[in-house]
Motif scaffolding. Structure first.
Motif, PDB file in Angstrom:
ATOM      1  N   GLU A  79       5.430  42.536 -91.161  1.00 20.54           N
ATOM      2  CA  GLU A  79       6.550  42.680 -90.231  1.00 20.54           C
ATOM      3  C   GLU A  79       7.214  41.319 -90.099  1.00 20.54           C
ATOM      4  O   GLU A  79       6.657  40.395 -89.507  1.00 20.54           O
ATOM      5  CB  GLU A  79       6.052  43.136 -88.855  1.00 20.54           C
ATOM      6  CG  GLU A  79       5.710  44.606 -88.834  1.00 20.54           C
ATOM      7  CD  GLU A  79       4.967  44.985 -87.550  1.00 20.54           C
ATOM      8  OE1 GLU A  79       4.267  45.995 -87.574  1.00 20.54           O
ATOM      9  OE2 GLU A  79       5.079  44.238 -86.564  1.00 20.54           O
ATOM     10  N   MET A  91       9.704  39.916 -88.445  1.00 15.88           N
ATOM     11  CA  MET A  91      10.011  39.224 -87.201  1.00 15.88           C
ATOM     12  C   MET A  91       8.749  38.697 -86.536  1.00 15.88           C
ATOM     13  O   MET A  91       8.717  37.580 -86.025  1.00 15.88           O
ATOM     14  CB  MET A  91      10.763  40.156 -86.235  1.00 15.88           C
ATOM     15  CG  MET A  91      12.197  40.392 -86.614  1.00 15.88           C
ATOM     16  SD  MET A  91      13.191  38.892 -86.721  1.00 15.88           S
ATOM     17  CE  MET A  91      13.453  38.520 -85.001  1.00 15.88           C
ATOM     18  N   THR A  92       7.690  39.501 -86.553  1.00 17.58           N
ATOM     19  CA  THR A  92       6.433  39.056 -85.955  1.00 17.58           C
ATOM     20  C   THR A  92       5.935  37.808 -86.675  1.00 17.58           C
ATOM     21  O   THR A  92       5.532  36.819 -86.046  1.00 17.58           O
ATOM     22  CB  THR A  92       5.368  40.162 -86.063  1.00 17.58           C
ATOM     23  OG1 THR A  92       5.930  41.392 -85.640  1.00 17.58           O
ATOM     24  CG2 THR A  92       4.158  39.826 -85.221  1.00 17.58           C
ATOM     25  N   ARG A 116       7.659  35.660 -88.406  1.00 13.07           N
ATOM     26  CA  ARG A 116       8.518  34.514 -88.145  1.00 13.07           C
ATOM     27  C   ARG A 116       8.253  33.914 -86.787  1.00 13.07           C
ATOM     28  O   ARG A 116       8.284  32.699 -86.600  1.00 13.07           O
ATOM     29  CB  ARG A 116       9.982  34.927 -88.268  1.00 13.07           C
ATOM     30  CG  ARG A 116      10.438  35.030 -89.698  1.00 13.07           C
ATOM     31  CD  ARG A 116      11.839  35.571 -89.803  1.00 13.07           C
ATOM     32  NE  ARG A 116      12.824  34.618 -89.326  1.00 13.07           N
ATOM     33  CZ  ARG A 116      14.110  34.876 -89.216  1.00 13.07           C
ATOM     34  NH1 ARG A 116      14.565  36.052 -89.548  1.00 13.07           N
ATOM     35  NH2 ARG A 116      14.962  33.974 -88.779  1.00 13.07           N
ATOM     36  N   LEU A 117       7.993  34.775 -85.815  1.00 13.37           N
ATOM     37  CA  LEU A 117       7.722  34.269 -84.472  1.00 13.37           C
ATOM     38  C   LEU A 117       6.449  33.440 -84.468  1.00 13.37           C
ATOM     39  O   LEU A 117       6.402  32.330 -83.932  1.00 13.37           O
ATOM     40  CB  LEU A 117       7.604  35.429 -83.481  1.00 13.37           C
ATOM     41  CG  LEU A 117       7.358  35.017 -82.038  1.00 13.37           C
ATOM     42  CD1 LEU A 117       8.523  34.210 -81.506  1.00 13.37           C
ATOM     43  CD2 LEU A 117       7.135  36.239 -81.154  1.00 13.37           C
ATOM     44  N   ARG A 172       6.104  29.417 -83.570  1.00 13.36           N
ATOM     45  CA  ARG A 172       5.288  28.886 -82.480  1.00 13.36           C
ATOM     46  C   ARG A 172       4.203  27.959 -83.003  1.00 13.36           C
ATOM     47  O   ARG A 172       3.917  26.917 -82.429  1.00 13.36           O
ATOM     48  CB  ARG A 172       4.637  30.032 -81.698  1.00 13.36           C
ATOM     49  CG  ARG A 172       5.602  30.873 -80.914  1.00 13.36           C
ATOM     50  CD  ARG A 172       6.381  30.052 -79.917  1.00 13.36           C
ATOM     51  NE  ARG A 172       5.580  29.611 -78.801  1.00 13.36           N
ATOM     52  CZ  ARG A 172       5.428  30.292 -77.681  1.00 13.36           C
ATOM     53  NH1 ARG A 172       5.989  31.474 -77.556  1.00 13.36           N
ATOM     54  NH2 ARG A 172       4.701  29.810 -76.699  1.00 13.36           N
ATOM     55  N   LYS A 206      -3.604  48.951 -81.379  1.00 16.78           N
ATOM     56  CA  LYS A 206      -4.363  49.280 -80.189  1.00 16.78           C
ATOM     57  C   LYS A 206      -5.122  50.596 -80.364  1.00 16.78           C
ATOM     58  O   LYS A 206      -4.767  51.442 -81.149  1.00 16.78           O
ATOM     59  CB  LYS A 206      -3.396  49.430 -79.007  1.00 16.78           C
ATOM     60  CG  LYS A 206      -3.967  48.802 -77.786  1.00 16.78           C
ATOM     61  CD  LYS A 206      -3.030  48.689 -76.626  1.00 16.78           C
ATOM     62  CE  LYS A 206      -3.483  47.522 -75.762  1.00 16.78           C
ATOM     63  NZ  LYS A 206      -2.459  46.843 -75.084  1.00 16.78           N
ATOM     64  N   LYS A 247      -2.281  44.557 -81.301  1.00 19.02           N
ATOM     65  CA  LYS A 247      -0.860  44.648 -80.986  1.00 19.02           C
ATOM     66  C   LYS A 247      -0.629  45.811 -80.045  1.00 19.02           C
ATOM     67  O   LYS A 247      -1.206  46.873 -80.265  1.00 19.02           O
ATOM     68  CB  LYS A 247      -0.072  44.914 -82.273  1.00 19.02           C
ATOM     69  CG  LYS A 247      -0.061  43.802 -83.235  1.00 19.02           C
ATOM     70  CD  LYS A 247       0.948  44.165 -84.323  1.00 19.02           C
ATOM     71  CE  LYS A 247       0.676  43.438 -85.607  1.00 19.02           C
ATOM     72  NZ  LYS A 247       1.495  43.925 -86.701  1.00 19.02           N
ATOM     73  N   PRO A 248       0.252  45.685 -79.093  1.00 22.36           N
ATOM     74  CA  PRO A 248       1.062  44.520 -78.762  1.00 22.36           C
ATOM     75  C   PRO A 248       0.239  43.445 -78.048  1.00 22.36           C
ATOM     76  O   PRO A 248      -0.674  43.757 -77.289  1.00 22.36           O
ATOM     77  CB  PRO A 248       2.140  45.085 -77.846  1.00 22.36           C
ATOM     78  CG  PRO A 248       1.557  46.303 -77.256  1.00 22.36           C
ATOM     79  CD  PRO A 248       0.593  46.851 -78.251  1.00 22.36           C
ATOM     80  N   PHE A 249       0.545  42.192 -78.316  1.00 22.53           N
ATOM     81  CA  PHE A 249      -0.257  41.122 -77.719  1.00 22.53           C
ATOM     82  C   PHE A 249       0.613  40.169 -76.916  1.00 22.53           C
ATOM     83  O   PHE A 249       1.827  40.110 -77.080  1.00 22.53           O
ATOM     84  CB  PHE A 249      -1.015  40.363 -78.812  1.00 22.53           C
ATOM     85  CG  PHE A 249      -0.125  39.702 -79.835  1.00 22.53           C
ATOM     86  CD1 PHE A 249       0.214  40.381 -81.003  1.00 22.53           C
ATOM     87  CD2 PHE A 249       0.370  38.415 -79.644  1.00 22.53           C
ATOM     88  CE1 PHE A 249       1.018  39.789 -81.959  1.00 22.53           C
ATOM     89  CE2 PHE A 249       1.177  37.819 -80.595  1.00 22.53           C
ATOM     90  CZ  PHE A 249       1.508  38.502 -81.759  1.00 22.53           C
ATOM     91  N   LYS A 250      -0.033  39.421 -76.046  1.00 18.84           N
ATOM     92  CA  LYS A 250       0.678  38.384 -75.296  1.00 18.84           C
ATOM     93  C   LYS A 250       0.539  37.083 -76.085  1.00 18.84           C
ATOM     94  O   LYS A 250      -0.564  36.678 -76.431  1.00 18.84           O
ATOM     95  CB  LYS A 250       0.044  38.187 -73.918  1.00 18.84           C
ATOM     96  CG  LYS A 250       0.157  39.393 -73.018  1.00 18.84           C
ATOM     97  CD  LYS A 250      -0.079  38.985 -71.561  1.00 18.84           C
ATOM     98  CE  LYS A 250       0.178  40.169 -70.651  1.00 18.84           C
ATOM     99  NZ  LYS A 250      -1.017  40.742 -70.065  1.00 18.84           N
ATOM    100  N   MET A 251       1.631  36.463 -76.330  1.00 18.16           N
ATOM    101  CA  MET A 251       1.638  35.249 -77.144  1.00 18.16           C
ATOM    102  C   MET A 251       0.714  34.187 -76.545  1.00 18.16           C
ATOM    103  O   MET A 251      -0.035  33.521 -77.249  1.00 18.16           O
ATOM    104  CB  MET A 251       3.069  34.718 -77.268  1.00 18.16           C
ATOM    105  CG  MET A 251       3.197  33.556 -78.202  1.00 18.16           C
ATOM    106  SD  MET A 251       2.600  33.912 -79.842  1.00 18.16           S
ATOM    107  CE  MET A 251       4.062  34.463 -80.634  1.00 18.16           C
ATOM    108  N   GLU A 252       0.778  34.071 -75.228  1.00 17.45           N
ATOM    109  CA  GLU A 252      -0.037  33.065 -74.541  1.00 17.45           C
ATOM    110  C   GLU A 252      -1.508  33.279 -74.858  1.00 17.45           C
ATOM    111  O   GLU A 252      -2.238  32.358 -75.211  1.00 17.45           O
ATOM    112  CB  GLU A 252       0.200  33.235 -73.046  1.00 17.45           C
ATOM    113  CG  GLU A 252      -0.086  32.018 -72.224  1.00 17.45           C
ATOM    114  CD  GLU A 252       0.142  32.344 -70.762  1.00 17.45           C
ATOM    115  OE1 GLU A 252       1.159  32.986 -70.449  1.00 17.45           O
ATOM    116  OE2 GLU A 252      -0.725  31.990 -69.958  1.00 17.45           O
TER     117      GLU A 252
END
Lengths: 125, 371, 474
Positions: A12, A14-15, A17-18, A22, A88, A108-113
């Protein structure tokens, strides 16, 4: 904290790339590959420190990649840290991944932090 | 005699030939021009996509402020691409990043773009605008009646999109009406209907009582097709709406078991059994072990397995000898779940012995491994 | 006296031939133009479904990919592996080993760690006996069926019996599916509940580069033979079919790339065994069954999902392939001849079938006859050089124009060829096709018709098989 060499195996865009963005902003060196076979080739050529591995990949899936990594003689899975990205509600995937040598998972979905926290913990061990 | 004909021939053919040559040359020219234009457009699109992607990532990571983003988005940007990329990313993220993605979608210029399409676009553009509305948190309340009218559009995708938007923003009454309209529209596919059911319930109150009531109301409405109503019944089960079961059971009781549509009965039997309503057993014994419809016999076999009443066992023995394959299969599966039941002791008078062996083999290891 | 009439007669025959050409090319051009509209519409809609949540629910229809295999020990493992990694939530792969005499089954067992499993198979469609069924713990969505040899149709029917999913996806062993092909095919079923069969685009893999199981660069193939075929694929198998879909009269779905509603196939009795063109025959039978019983249905062709296939590089294999296709076509049209020009069968019977009969099937006969007549007319002095040459030029250009229009449409809608020089090559071959390839093709198809007729004579009175089997057949 030392800068690490991280490989992201995720289709994916976009995921990926993000994550790339980071992780790079934290000082790590990041490569992003969308395809399992290519990723294995890359690992063979230059062993990264961490691999972020998506379980759902077209072509060779994440588990097959882990199996292949297990069979590769020059790969030590206790030193090469593999973090799985799972979907999930699939606990079987998680145990399967651990059995194959992954050391951490994020669903997924996950919190980036949270993801970054887990990654840091892994790296500093 | 033949000469004048020749002249005609020549003239006609030459005319046609010249036309064809012209058409061919024109087509070749257009093809080449199109190729150049397409190359150019594709390259720009790719660059655009990259830059929108960068924008999204930077904003999500907190490296851009809203004002800066708004600046960038006032350039000619493809809002569909923006939505598409945000969509992709949204599926992987939750928490703070997801909130920021949501904010990105609601940036003024994007909003204005879709507002414009909603008011003056072609049906497809309107539909896309409706889907956009379904993704954002607030819309102009004056648009609600417009959306309601759109659910009656002759274009099925527009009905669906408008209904999706109403499921997010409409009052309970509006949602109910939109839902009723959709359910009665046969040209909307079952997948679209099921999708709307999910959205209908997702944005409801905490215990979903209101939604459950509305769904059960529709289930009892005879003006809606049996197939659609079955879909609703299965959805009630998927959503786990226990509170609806009493009403469902009462409805089931007053149905004429021999006249009611089989689809409907099948759904009722399976779902009521899943919720442990053993009250339906007497009817099953009486009407459905022997029903002329194979799907109802199969549903009965399924229910017996779920409800585990000892009195059902002889019925399962009976159904294992059913002429229909799927009924036999389900009966064997159900019987194997009864603790202590040994399939080898089942009288299999009507069955082919090889088939019976195969069936037993298949069914037994399966249930031995399940808890 | 007859000799006096001869010139006029010949001229009238020539006029008929001209009318025929106008019919053929006019229909093709109409189909091509209609398909342009269709593709544009479908593009806009596709965007719509991507945005909506339709693909986020867990309500995909489940699918079985059926891969019949006979003596394919060299490629079966690789092709199966490719099929196991498609982007689709709920699907299984059933490889049917049709009594191979080589190591096909053994290689599968080793490569995928297969173990025999118990599975009770209903005989919903009659087929040759199934010997064993294999499953794999490592690949839970793979099943291998080992059965007695019975041919491709028989293998498919056995697979349908074993399958417990909603949809059947038939693929060829030497084709490569794009990973989102299945998802895209599903779009037709999602959009309209009545859909029972969908065909997708088959494109020429020769000359393209592939990497890790996906296409990387799309180039025109290298040889004269394959380039001609490339043009042909664009014209007939791409835009021809999209056009028929627009008119809701799609007669053929390629055996290499088709998705069917499983129950619908069972209802009509599965694939027919004693025919050469079983994929086309099934589609026509599906139409017929639903039209006769007045059951609403749709059979679609989608331009988005793509399957890449190797086309023959040798003249011999190409000749055999086209011969087989022609025999299959003849057989299917003959079996369902009651549908021809029968208003009960709507546009299918009134538009598509006559076209397929007069053009796809009989054009070799008509063109060769026309050619002979023209020579006779020419030799007897009924027409002169100018007219002859002009006529020849017109037919040549008309044919080339259609191909070039297809190339243009490919550019406007699919945009798969990357290099301008490839487009120019294709344009060139749109002309070159008329000098050699077309004639060869005509000859192969002509032979196909002859072989078909001879086949009938050989077996005399074949038993009339029931048109629809269904579950009631024991």
């Amino acid at each position: 904290m030392a800068a690490k060499d991280i490989l992201i195996v995720e289709d994916e865009k976009m995921t990926a790339r993000l994550l790339d963005y980071r992780l790079k902003s934290l000082g790590h060196s990041v490569t992003h590959i969308a395809n399992g076979v290519e990723a294995l080739e890359h690992i063979h050529k230059k062993l990264p420190d961490v691999v972020i591995l998506d379980v759902m990949l077209p072509g060779m899936n994440g588990f097959e990649i882990l199996e292949n990594l297990n069979e590769m003689k020059d790969v030590d899975l206790s030193r090469l840290k593999v973090i799985m990205l799972t979907t999930k509600n699939r606990p079987d995937d998680i145990s399967r991944g651990f059995n194959l040598g992954a050391v951490e998972y994020v669903s997924k979905p996950f919190k980036m932090e949270e993801f970054l926290l887990r990654l840091n913990r892994l790296i500093s061990d | 005699m033949t000469q004048p004909l020749h002249n005609w021939d020549v003239v006609l053919l030459t005319a046609i030939l010249s036309l064809l040559i012209a058409a061919t040359l024109l087509t070749i020219l257009v093809t080449l021009l199109t190729r150049w234009r397409i190359d150019y457009v594709e390259r720009r699109k790719r660059v655009l996509r990259e830059s929108i992607g960068d924008l999204i990532i930077q904003y999500t990571s907190g490296d851009l402020e809203r004002g800066e983003v708004e600046e960038h988005l006032t350039e000619k940007i493809d809002y569909i691409v923006l939505l598409e990329l945000v969509n992709q990313l949204e599926q992987s993220l939750e928490g703070a990043e997801r909130k920021r993605l949501q904010e990105l979608m609601e940036v003024q210029s994007t909003f204005d773009h879709f507002l414009n399409r909603f008011e003056t676009g072609t049906p497809i553009e309107k539909a896309k605008a409706c889907l956009y509305y379904a993704r954002i948190r607030k819309i102009d309340p004056n648009h609600l009646p417009v959306l309601k009218a759109l659910t009656r559009s002759p274009e099925p995708y527009l009905c669906y999109s408008a209904a999706s938007a109403l499921m997010v923003h409409g009052s309970l009454a509006l949602k109910r009406d939109a839902f009723a309209t959709i359910l009665q529209n046969p040209s909307i596919s079952s997948m679209a209907v099921t999708d709307l059911i999910v959205n209908f319930t997702r944005f409801g109150g905490e215990y979903h009582d209101a939604e459950a009531t509305i769904l059960t109301e529709f289930i009892q409405k005879e003006s809606i097709s049996a197939e659609r109503r079955s879909l609703l019944i299965y959805s009630l089960e998927q959503l786990g709406y226990i509170q609806a079961m009493e009403t469902l059971y009462r409805y089931y009781r007053q149905l004429d078991k021999q006249q009611a549509p089989p689809d409907l009965l099948e759904a009722l039997i399976r779902v009521l059994a899943r919720f442990g309503m053993a009250e339906i057993l007497p009817d099953l014994y009486r009407f459905f072990s022997n029903s002329p419809h194979a799907i109802l016999r199969e549903a009965a076999a399924d229910a017996y397995g779920l409800l585990k009443a000892p009195e059902s066992i002889p019925h399962l023995h009976w159904l294992i000898n059913d002429p229909d394959f799927h009924v036999r299969h389900q009966a064997a599966l159900s019987l194997a779940t009864f603790p202590g039941e040994d399939l080898d002791r089942v009288p299999s008078l009507m069955l082919d012995p090889d088939e019976w062996e195969e069936l037993k083999d298949e069914v037994q290891p399966q249930t031995k491994s399940s808890p | 006296m007859i000799f006096e009439q001869l010139p006029t007669l010949l001229i009238w025959i020539n006029i008929l031939i001209i009318l025929y050409f106008l019919y053929v090319n006019g229909t093709y051009i109409t189909l091509i133009l209609l398909s342009y509209r269709q593709v544009r519409q479908s593009r806009k809609k596709e965007n719509l479904y991507q945005l909506s949540g339709l693909f986020n629910t867990n309500l995909y229809r489940s699918a079985t990919i059926l891969a019949p295999a006979y003596n394919e020990e060299l490629s079966v493992v690789a092709s199966t592996r490719a099929l196991l990694n498609l982007d689709y939530p709920d699907y299984e792969v059933i490889v049917v080993n049709d009594g191979s005499k080589d190591q096909t089954l053994e290689r599968l067992i080793r490569a995928f760690r297969l173990r025999e499993v118990d599975r009770h198979i209903p005989a919903l469609i009659p087929s040759k006996p199934i010997r064993r069924i294999f499953g794999s713990e490592k690949y839970p969505n793979l099943l291998v069926v080992d059965k007695e040899n019975g041919g491709k149709a028989d293998a498919l029917n056995a697979g349908i019996n074993v399958s417990r999913k909603d949809l059947i996806f038939s693929v060829d062993a030497d084709s490569l599916l794009e990973s989102d092909a299945l998802k895209k095919m599903l779009l037709a079923f999602t959009e309209d509940d009545r859909t029972i069969a969908v065909g997708g685009v088959v494109r020429v893999a020769n000359g393209c580069t592939f990497r890790h199981g996906a296409v990387e660069n799309v180039y025109v193939p290298g040889s004269w033979l394959t380039r001609n075929q490339a043009v042909e694929y664009l014209r007939s198998f791409l835009f021809g079919r999209i056009g028929w879909d627009y008119l809701d009269s799609l007669l053929i779905i390629s055996g290499a790339f088709g998705v069917f509603d499983r129950q619908a196939v069972i209802d009509v009795g599965g694939y027919m065994r004693d025919t050469v063109g079983e994929d086309m025959e099934l589609v026509v039978r599906l139409h017929r069954y639903h039209l006769e019983k007045n059951i609403p249905y749709r059979i679609r062709f989608l331009p988005e999902p793509v399957c890449w296939t190797e086309i023959p590089e040798q003249i011999g294999s190409l000749a055999r392939q086209r011969n087989r296709w022609q025999r299959g076509l003849a057989d299917t049209l003959y079996r369902h001849r009651t549908m021809l020009l029968n208003p009960k069968y709507g546009r299918l019977g009134m538009l598509a079938m006559p076209f397929f009969l007069l053009v796809e099937l009989l054009s070799p006969v008509i063109e060769i006859a026309g050619f002979l007549f023209t020579i006779v007319a020419f030799a007897s002095g009924a027409i002169n050089w100018t007219v002859f040459l002009l006529f020849f030029a017109v037919t040549l250009l008309l044919g080339s124009l259609m191909s070039i229009l297809s190339i243009l449409l490919e550019e406007l809608t699919m945009k798969r060829y990357e290099r301008i020089r490839d487009i120019l090559t294709l344009v060139l071959y749109a002309f070159i096709e008329n000098f050699g390839y077309r004639q060869l093709h005509l000859w192969w198809r002509f032979k196909g018709i002859v072989d078909h007729l001879r086949g009938i004579k050989k077996w005399g009175n074949m038993t009339r098989t029931a048109t629809f089997g269904g579950k009631t057949r024991s």
